[in-house]
Design a protein around this motif. Structure first.
Motif, PDB file in Angstrom:
ATOM      1  N   ALA A 165      12.179  49.812  45.631  1.00  9.04           N
ATOM      2  CA  ALA A 165      12.314  49.565  47.066  1.00  9.04           C
ATOM      3  C   ALA A 165      12.069  48.102  47.432  1.00  9.04           C
ATOM      4  CB  ALA A 165      11.367  50.475  47.843  1.00  9.04           C
ATOM      5  N   LEU A 166      11.081  47.455  46.820  1.00 12.55           N
ATOM      6  CA  LEU A 166      10.823  46.045  47.126  1.00 12.55           C
ATOM      7  C   LEU A 166      11.986  45.169  46.673  1.00 12.55           C
ATOM      8  CD1 LEU A 166       9.078  43.785  48.229  1.00 12.55           C
ATOM      9  CD2 LEU A 166       7.840  43.761  46.039  1.00 12.55           C
ATOM     10  N   ASP A 167      12.529  45.447  45.487  1.00 10.24           N
ATOM     11  CA  ASP A 167      13.713  44.709  45.034  1.00 10.24           C
ATOM     12  C   ASP A 167      14.843  44.867  46.049  1.00 10.24           C
ATOM     13  OD1 ASP A 167      12.497  43.952  42.616  1.00 10.24           O
ATOM     14  OD2 ASP A 167      13.319  45.668  41.528  1.00 10.24           O
ATOM     15  N   GLY A 168      15.059  46.094  46.508  1.00 13.56           N
ATOM     16  CA  GLY A 168      16.118  46.365  47.477  1.00 13.56           C
ATOM     17  C   GLY A 168      15.917  45.610  48.781  1.00 13.56           C
ATOM     18  N   ARG A 169      14.688  45.589  49.271  1.00 14.42           N
ATOM     19  CA  ARG A 169      14.384  44.854  50.506  1.00 14.42           C
ATOM     20  C   ARG A 169      14.593  43.360  50.311  1.00 14.42           C
ATOM     21  NH1 ARG A 169       8.706  46.349  51.179  1.00 14.42           N
ATOM     22  NH2 ARG A 169       8.672  44.780  52.805  1.00 14.42           N
ATOM     23  N   LEU A 170      14.202  42.843  49.147  1.00 15.13           N
ATOM     24  CA  LEU A 170      14.375  41.422  48.847  1.00 15.13           C
ATOM     25  C   LEU A 170      15.860  41.056  48.771  1.00 15.13           C
ATOM     26  CD1 LEU A 170      13.314  38.619  48.043  1.00 15.13           C
ATOM     27  CD2 LEU A 170      13.098  39.478  45.693  1.00 15.13           C
TER      28      LEU A 170
END
Length: 185
Positions: free
Chosen positions: A35-40
């Motif tokens: 999820a953090l990769d996706g948000r980034l």
């Protein structure tokens, strides 16, 4: 050149195996993004000129975490670049077409080199099915498209072609819905 990777502390979310990522039976890390990769990725796609520090502020994570994630995503080939998106129509090439090419056996490398030398060839894919290659080309007008096609086909390794002119692009190239899906899995 991106800043050097800052090693993370054991158990942090930017360690070699991200929290929540599974490993295969052989022990290799799952290639999925979290999820953090996706948000980034979404943040960088929406605001490509944003800096690492501002990314960390908006994502509410440490600057080192953002840098480590960027380094990892680049190393894995998930992020391939940060260049500007250029619209061919805005620089004088409003006509887009796709050409399916059949090539002579054993001529693949030579045909690829020939097509790479044509500036109006934006993409080249090798494909299965009726043709061997699918080429996205642009031109200044329909009349200019004939010139581009003649140049593309002016190579002995290309046996046959079929061209389709793009009338409309209701779903332009996009990646964010796929990023969102991959990040949620």
């Amino acid at each position: 050149m991106p800043p050097a990777h800052v090693p993370s502390s054991p158990g942090s979310s930017d360690s070699a195996t991200p929290q929540g990522a599974s490993t295969s039976p052989a022990g290799s890390t799952n290639d999925a993004i979290d999820a953090l990769d996706g948000r980034l990725i979404r943040l960088l796609a929406e605001e490509p000129r944003i800096g690492v520090l501002e990314c960390s502020r908006r994502l509410q994570v440490a600057r080192g975490t953002v840098q480590a994630r960027l380094d990892r995503l680049q190393a894995k080939g998930v992020i391939g670049g940060f260049g500007p998106e250029v619209d061919p129509a805005a620089i004088g090439y409003p006509v887009t077409a796709f050409a399916t090419l059949e090539i002579s056996q054993g001529q693949g490398a030579d045909v690829r080199a020939h097509l790479a030398s044509v500036p109006e060839v934006l993409e080249l894919h090798t494909i299965t099915g009726i043709g061997d290659m699918l080429v996205r080309i642009v031109a200044r007008s329909n009349a200019d498209l004939q010139r581009v096609i003649d140049r593309v086909l002016g190579f002995d390794g290309i046996v046959r072609s079929s061209t389709a002119i793009v009338l409309e692009n209701p779903v332009p190239y996009r990646i964010l819905p796929l990023v969102d899906q991959a990040a949620a899995e």
